[in-house]
Motif scaffolding. Structure first.
Motif, short mmCIF file in Angstrom:
data_model
loop_
_atom_site.label_atom_id
_atom_site.label_comp_id
_atom_site.label_asym_id
_atom_site.label_seq_id
_atom_site.Cartn_x
_atom_site.Cartn_y
_atom_site.Cartn_z
N CYS A 1 12.99 30.10 6.27
CA CYS A 1 11.75 29.18 7.03
C CYS A 1 11.63 27.87 6.39
CB CYS A 1 10.17 29.39 6.68
SG CYS A 1 9.28 28.92 7.34
N ASP A 2 12.21 26.33 7.24
CA ASP A 2 12.64 25.37 7.04
C ASP A 2 11.37 24.51 6.37
OD1 ASP A 2 15.31 25.94 8.02
OD2 ASP A 2 14.51 25.04 10.40
N PHE A 3 10.51 24.66 6.28
CA PHE A 3 9.27 24.12 5.87
C PHE A 3 8.25 25.03 5.48
CE2 PHE A 3 12.10 20.80 7.96
CZ PHE A 3 12.43 20.18 6.65
N PRO B 1 0.76 25.04 1.05
CA PRO B 1 0.60 26.77 0.67
C PRO B 1 -0.34 26.89 0.11
CG PRO B 1 2.96 25.74 -0.12
CD PRO B 1 2.15 24.72 0.51
N GLU B 2 -0.77 26.62 -0.53
CA GLU B 2 -1.84 26.42 -1.33
C GLU B 2 -3.21 26.00 -0.87
OE1 GLU B 2 -0.71 22.21 -1.91
OE2 GLU B 2 -0.14 24.28 -1.92
N THR B 3 -3.07 25.99 0.57
CA THR B 3 -5.01 25.42 1.22
C THR B 3 -4.90 27.01 2.01
OG1 THR B 3 -3.72 24.15 2.87
CG2 THR B 3 -4.39 22.84 0.76
N ASP B 4 -5.83 26.18 3.15
CA ASP B 4 -6.13 26.90 4.16
C ASP B 4 -5.55 26.28 5.29
OD1 ASP B 4 -7.85 25.33 4.42
OD2 ASP B 4 -9.68 25.74 4.88
N LYS B 5 -5.21 25.53 5.59
CA LYS B 5 -3.63 24.36 6.54
C LYS B 5 -2.84 24.40 5.98
CE LYS B 5 -7.76 20.95 6.35
NZ LYS B 5 -8.01 20.57 8.10
N THR B 6 -1.83 25.81 5.90
CA THR B 6 -0.78 25.98 5.75
C THR B 6 -0.04 25.97 7.07
OG1 THR B 6 -1.60 27.66 3.48
CG2 THR B 6 0.99 28.08 4.77
N GLN B 7 1.04 25.75 7.11
CA GLN B 7 2.13 25.64 7.85
C GLN B 7 3.28 26.02 7.85
OE1 GLN B 7 2.22 22.20 11.10
NE2 GLN B 7 0.38 21.12 9.39
N LEU B 8 3.86 26.77 8.54
CA LEU B 8 5.28 27.29 8.64
C LEU B 8 5.47 26.85 10.11
CD1 LEU B 8 4.69 31.03 8.20
CD2 LEU B 8 4.39 29.74 5.92
N ILE B 9 7.37 26.46 9.38
CA ILE B 9 7.91 25.40 10.16
C ILE B 9 9.42 25.63 10.00
CG2 ILE B 9 8.73 22.69 10.56
CD1 ILE B 9 5.68 21.85 9.71
N LEU C 1 10.17 32.50 10.87
CA LEU C 1 9.03 32.34 11.15
C LEU C 1 7.63 33.35 10.71
CD1 LEU C 1 8.32 29.93 13.97
CD2 LEU C 1 8.33 29.42 11.17
N GLU C 2 7.99 35.02 11.07
CA GLU C 2 7.64 36.42 10.63
C GLU C 2 7.45 36.70 9.48
OE1 GLU C 2 7.22 40.15 12.96
OE2 GLU C 2 9.48 38.86 13.40
N LYS C 3 8.85 36.22 8.71
CA LYS C 3 8.82 36.75 7.79
C LYS C 3 8.32 35.93 6.35
CE LYS C 3 12.05 40.15 7.27
NZ LYS C 3 12.47 40.97 6.73
N ALA C 4 7.96 35.03 6.79
CA ALA C 4 6.95 33.79 6.13
C ALA C 4 6.00 33.87 6.47
CB ALA C 4 7.68 32.28 6.35
N SER C 5 5.29 34.71 7.22
CA SER C 5 3.67 34.61 7.42
C SER C 5 3.49 35.81 7.23
CB SER C 5 3.70 34.97 9.19
OG SER C 5 4.61 36.11 9.63
N GLN D 1 2.00 28.30 12.81
CA GLN D 1 3.08 28.32 12.84
C GLN D 1 4.31 27.53 14.24
OE1 GLN D 1 4.91 33.13 12.30
NE2 GLN D 1 2.42 33.34 12.06
N LEU D 2 5.28 26.75 13.89
CA LEU D 2 5.58 25.78 14.53
C LEU D 2 7.05 25.97 14.51
CD1 LEU D 2 4.04 22.42 13.37
CD2 LEU D 2 3.61 23.47 15.53
N LEU D 3 8.02 26.52 15.61
CA LEU D 3 9.00 26.17 15.74
C LEU D 3 9.37 24.63 16.71
CD1 LEU D 3 11.77 27.12 16.05
CD2 LEU D 3 11.32 28.51 18.03
N ILE D 4 9.81 23.74 15.85
CA ILE D 4 10.08 22.28 16.35
C ILE D 4 11.51 22.53 17.16
CG2 ILE D 4 10.42 20.25 15.77
CD1 ILE D 4 8.06 20.75 13.73
N VAL D 5 11.48 22.09 18.21
CA VAL D 5 13.11 21.87 19.20
C VAL D 5 13.44 20.61 19.19
CG1 VAL D 5 13.56 24.19 19.26
CG2 VAL D 5 12.88 22.72 21.31
#
Length: 107
Positions: free
Chosen positions: A33-35, A39-47, A65-69, A77-81
């Motif tokens: 998972c790139d980014f 992670p220590e907050t309720d605003k965690t983002q997986l990118i 993304l799925e494994k990180a989630s 969970q964002l997929l930036i392309v």
């Protein structure tokens, strides 16, 4: 050449995230998972960031993304392309937000 563009795009995304927070991590757990942001907050983002989304990498990007989630639970969970080389818009799980890089960078 496209590897260079992919690295440049990842660096641009990292720089934009870094302007907002220092809490940025990389996760490798069978898939990467790139980014992982805040992670220590309720605003965690997986990118996940990819220069070109195509048939050969769409599953890998989603699995990262799925494994990180599974580790971080419910989060954005964002997929930036930069570009998509698929015959039609990919059918992504509802939990994945697909964003063009230009749009995400302007947010």
């Amino acid at each position: 050449m496209s590897d260079d563009k992919g690295k440049l795009l990842e660096n641009m995304v990292f720089t934009a995230i870094r302007r907002e927070t220092e809490s940025i991590f990389f996760l490798k757990n069978g898939y990467e998972c790139d980014f992982v942001v805040n992670p220590e907050t309720d605003k965690t983002q997986l990118i996940q960031v990819t220069e070109m989304l195509h048939q050969g990498n769409v599953q890998r990007e989603l699995q990262g993304l799925e494994k990180a989630s599974k580790q971080f639970g419910k989060c954005r969970q964002l997929l930036i392309v930069n570009d998509i080389a698929l015959p039609e818009k990919p059918l992504l799980p509802e939990w994945v937000e697909l964003k063009p890089a230009w749009q995400w960078l302007l947010e």
